[in-house]
Design a protein around this motif. Structure first.
Motif, mmCIF file in Angstrom:
data_model
loop_
_atom_site.group_PDB
_atom_site.id
_atom_site.type_symbol
_atom_site.label_atom_id
_atom_site.label_comp_id
_atom_site.label_asym_id
_atom_site.label_seq_id
_atom_site.Cartn_x
_atom_site.Cartn_y
_atom_site.Cartn_z
ATOM 1 N N SER A 42 0.804 -1.234 0.000
ATOM 2 C CA SER A 42 0.000 0.000 0.000
ATOM 3 C C SER A 42 0.832 1.277 0.000
ATOM 4 C CB SER A 42 -0.996 -0.004 1.165
ATOM 5 O OG SER A 42 -0.385 0.500 2.313
ATOM 6 N N ASN A 137 -7.127 4.633 3.259
ATOM 7 C CA ASN A 137 -6.387 3.623 2.496
ATOM 8 C C ASN A 137 -7.311 2.450 2.211
ATOM 9 O OD1 ASN A 137 -3.732 2.479 1.526
ATOM 10 N ND2 ASN A 137 -4.284 0.901 3.020
ATOM 11 N N HIS A 138 -7.458 2.131 0.929
ATOM 12 C CA HIS A 138 -8.287 0.979 0.505
ATOM 13 C C HIS A 138 -9.729 1.105 0.978
ATOM 14 C CE1 HIS A 138 -4.408 -1.695 0.288
ATOM 15 N NE2 HIS A 138 -4.486 -0.829 -0.684
ATOM 16 N N SER A 166 -5.747 6.801 -0.819
ATOM 17 C CA SER A 166 -4.879 5.850 -1.497
ATOM 18 C C SER A 166 -5.706 4.607 -1.824
ATOM 19 C CB SER A 166 -3.720 5.505 -0.550
ATOM 20 O OG SER A 166 -2.848 4.606 -1.168
ATOM 21 N N ASP A 167 -5.659 4.210 -3.081
ATOM 22 C CA ASP A 167 -6.539 3.096 -3.453
ATOM 23 C C ASP A 167 -5.935 2.294 -4.603
ATOM 24 O OD1 ASP A 167 -9.106 1.566 -3.726
ATOM 25 O OD2 ASP A 167 -9.721 3.083 -2.282
ATOM 26 N N LEU A 168 -6.774 1.442 -5.179
ATOM 27 C CA LEU A 168 -6.277 0.463 -6.141
ATOM 28 C C LEU A 168 -6.587 0.872 -7.577
ATOM 29 C CD1 LEU A 168 -7.580 -2.575 -4.126
ATOM 30 C CD2 LEU A 168 -5.185 -1.949 -4.449
ATOM 31 N N ARG A 229 -1.236 1.148 -7.835
ATOM 32 C CA ARG A 229 -1.887 2.019 -6.861
ATOM 33 C C ARG A 229 -2.204 3.385 -7.450
ATOM 34 N NH1 ARG A 229 -2.275 -0.260 -2.695
ATOM 35 N NH2 ARG A 229 -3.165 1.620 -1.804
#
Ligand SMILES: C[S@@+](CC[C@H](N)C(=O)[O-])C[C@H]1O[C@@H](n2cnc3c(N)ncnc32)[C@H](O)[C@@H]1O
Length: 237
Positions: A42, A137-138, A166-168, A229
């Motif tokens: 991550s 995050n996620h 912050s992600d995918l 990411r």
């Protein structure tokens, strides 16, 4: 035009961990494994060092607050508190998660000074603000498309200095590469939900469009980071 790319659109199904009736032992194992998944993929340490700790260091004598939305087991919040203390920076973290089982899990692992863990939907984040920084995050990929602008707009209004999601990245490459982790993600929802998360992830223009519509006051940036990411960032001048 018809696209053959199965990742062209976000998948709309739910993750196993989001089912309130899911097996608690499997959920807790999933939260255990997030510690290692976060460390491995991550990039939260470099993201927080760059966008939060470095910014705090511009005025090191101040007291800061950060909201961590969808905080899960709170391993990221705990790391931030330790990293700030090492730099003699003063920050309180309010960790907010809508799942009472995740909140109980995180509280059972201890609440160091500076950490408050609250059960609430992230759409209620203004109850805990204002805060200099709002982070997640996620978590954005858990939301349906129609809630994204509202969530980002709230992050923008709650954060006085910066917000970071912050992600995918949704891609066939990420999906294929994630299979390499399968031997390490047994006896939990991590592997199945990881695959679902990538299918629920984003392409940069999707997040950018939601952010530009929802947060017109902020300077908005989106970055791609390896492995697979996206970091969406809004900064207030
Ligand atoms: C994939 S986990 C990420 C946990 C943590 N941020 C991490 O990186 O380890 C997603 C978390 O978001 C929480 N969550 C999902 N939707 C939420 C919402 N609408 N409001 C608050 N928390 C939410 C879930 O309960 C879960 O703990």
């Amino acid at each position: 035009m018809h696209s053959d790319d199965p990742f062209a659109k976000r998948w709309v199904g739910a993750e196993l961990m989001d089912d309130p009736a899911c097996d608690e032992r499997m959920l807790f194992r999933t939260l255990d494994q997030f510690v290692y998944i976060n460390r491995l993929v991550s990039r939260y340490r470099s993201i927080l060092a760059r966008y939060v700790l470095r910014d705090m260091a511009r005025e090191p004598g101040r007291a800061y607050r950060l909201l961590d939305l969808g905080s899960g087991g709170c391993d990221i919040a705990r790391w931030l508190l330790r990293a700030a203390a090492r730099r003699r920076l003063n920050v309180d973290v309010i960790a907010v998660d809508s799942d009472p089982r995740a909140v109980a899990y995180a509280r059972a692992r201890g609440t160091p000074a500076g950490l408050k863990i609250e059960q609430a939907d992230l759409l209620e984040m203004d109850r805990f603000g204002p805060a200099e920084y709002v982070f997640c995050n996620h978590v954005l990929h858990h939301l349906p498309d129609e809630l994204l602008p509202r969530a980002i707009g709230l992050m923008d209004r709650t954060a006085t200095r910066a917000w970071i999601a912050s992600d995918l990245l949704r891609s066939s490459w990420s999906y294929a590469a994630f299979h390499l982790l399968s031997p390490f993600l047994r006896d939990s929802f991590s592997f199945e939900d990881g695959k679902r998360s990538i299918r629920r992830g984003f392409r940069p223009p999707e997040l950018l469009a939601a952010a530009l519509a929802a947060a017109p006051r902020a300077a908005i940036r989106i970055e791609r980071l390896a492995p697979g990411r996206l970091v969406l960032l809004g900064v207030h001048p």
